[in-house]
Design a protein around this motif. Structure first.
Motif, PDB file in Angstrom:
ATOM      1  N   LYS A  76     -15.423  -8.585  -3.688  1.00 48.08           N
ATOM      2  CA  LYS A  76     -14.223  -9.540  -3.116  1.00 48.08           C
ATOM      3  C   LYS A  76     -13.729  -9.421  -1.920  1.00 48.08           C
ATOM      4  O   LYS A  76     -13.243  -7.861  -1.868  1.00 48.08           O
ATOM      5  N   THR A  77     -14.173 -10.620  -1.144  1.00 43.79           N
ATOM      6  CA  THR A  77     -13.666 -10.106   0.920  1.00 43.79           C
ATOM      7  C   THR A  77     -12.674 -10.106   0.989  1.00 43.79           C
ATOM      8  O   THR A  77     -11.442 -10.887  -0.304  1.00 43.79           O
ATOM      9  N   LYS A 126      -3.757  -4.609   0.102  1.00 47.49           N
ATOM     10  CA  LYS A 126      -2.773  -3.586   0.284  1.00 47.49           C
ATOM     11  C   LYS A 126      -4.137  -2.470   0.546  1.00 47.49           C
ATOM     12  O   LYS A 126      -3.692  -1.995   1.177  1.00 47.49           O
ATOM     13  N   ARG A 127      -4.449  -2.349  -0.290  1.00 50.57           N
ATOM     14  CA  ARG A 127      -5.446  -1.508  -0.006  1.00 50.57           C
ATOM     15  C   ARG A 127      -6.200  -1.423   0.953  1.00 50.57           C
ATOM     16  O   ARG A 127      -6.961  -0.627   2.243  1.00 50.57           O
ATOM     17  N   ILE A 128      -7.078  -2.991   1.240  1.00 49.88           N
ATOM     18  CA  ILE A 128      -7.820  -3.126   2.265  1.00 49.88           C
ATOM     19  C   ILE A 128      -7.006  -3.115   3.669  1.00 49.88           C
ATOM     20  O   ILE A 128      -7.687  -2.320   4.294  1.00 49.88           O
ATOM     21  N   ILE A 129      -6.094  -3.637   3.699  1.00 52.61           N
ATOM     22  CA  ILE A 129      -5.141  -3.340   5.000  1.00 52.61           C
ATOM     23  C   ILE A 129      -4.475  -1.721   5.356  1.00 52.61           C
ATOM     24  O   ILE A 129      -4.902  -1.367   6.589  1.00 52.61           O
ATOM     25  N   GLU A 130      -4.563  -1.053   4.796  1.00 53.48           N
ATOM     26  CA  GLU A 130      -4.164   0.602   4.776  1.00 53.48           C
ATOM     27  C   GLU A 130      -5.402   1.219   4.934  1.00 53.48           C
ATOM     28  O   GLU A 130      -4.953   1.732   6.091  1.00 53.48           O
ATOM     29  N   ASP A 131      -6.602   0.835   4.694  1.00 50.90           N
ATOM     30  CA  ASP A 131      -8.093   1.441   4.952  1.00 50.90           C
ATOM     31  C   ASP A 131      -8.399   1.149   6.514  1.00 50.90           C
ATOM     32  O   ASP A 131      -8.725   1.968   7.640  1.00 50.90           O
ATOM     33  N   ASN A 174      -2.751  -8.095  -8.937  1.00 50.79           N
ATOM     34  CA  ASN A 174      -4.074  -7.296  -8.997  1.00 50.79           C
ATOM     35  C   ASN A 174      -4.300  -7.283  -7.436  1.00 50.79           C
ATOM     36  O   ASN A 174      -5.100  -6.667  -7.140  1.00 50.79           O
ATOM     37  N   LEU A 175      -4.347  -8.995  -7.368  1.00 51.52           N
ATOM     38  CA  LEU A 175      -4.556  -9.443  -5.593  1.00 51.52           C
ATOM     39  C   LEU A 175      -4.083  -8.681  -4.664  1.00 51.52           C
ATOM     40  O   LEU A 175      -4.655  -8.471  -4.014  1.00 51.52           O
ATOM     41  N   SER A 176      -2.486  -8.819  -4.838  1.00 48.83           N
ATOM     42  CA  SER A 176      -1.852  -7.915  -3.996  1.00 48.83           C
ATOM     43  C   SER A 176      -2.478  -6.712  -3.875  1.00 48.83           C
ATOM     44  O   SER A 176      -2.315  -6.334  -2.559  1.00 48.83           O
ATOM     45  N   ARG A 177      -2.300  -5.885  -5.000  1.00 49.16           N
ATOM     46  CA  ARG A 177      -2.799  -4.530  -4.184  1.00 49.16           C
ATOM     47  C   ARG A 177      -4.343  -3.993  -4.134  1.00 49.16           C
ATOM     48  O   ARG A 177      -4.228  -3.378  -2.754  1.00 49.16           O
TER      49      ARG A 177
END
Length: 71
Positions: A5-6, A46-51, A40-43
């Motif tokens: 998912k994007t 957050k991972r995408i933003i951190e990456d 789950n979506l929030s996490r």
């Protein structure tokens, strides 16, 4: 949750869950399921933003190193 998912799709799904839960007329069991999916979506987001932040930081640091080496 679909890991392909994007970020934008995940945010849209998250916004939909928030709107649905804010209405307040969701049965408890469904609300709990929706809440868990929202977490789950929030996490995931957050991972995408951190990456992305790590990538930008690395690129800036590499650019700074190149500028210093040129001098």
């Amino acid at each position: 949750m679909d890991k392909e998912k994007t970020f934008d799709d995940a945010m849209k799904d998250l916004e939909g869950i928030v709107q649905k839960l804010e209405q307040g007329d969701v049965p408890l069991e469904e609300a709990l399921d929706q809440f868990q999916e929202g977490i789950n979506l929030s996490r995931y987001c957050k991972r995408i933003i951190e990456d992305a932040e790590k990538t930008v930081t690395r690129m800036v640091n590499e650019d700074s190193s190149e500028d210093t080496a040129d001098n």
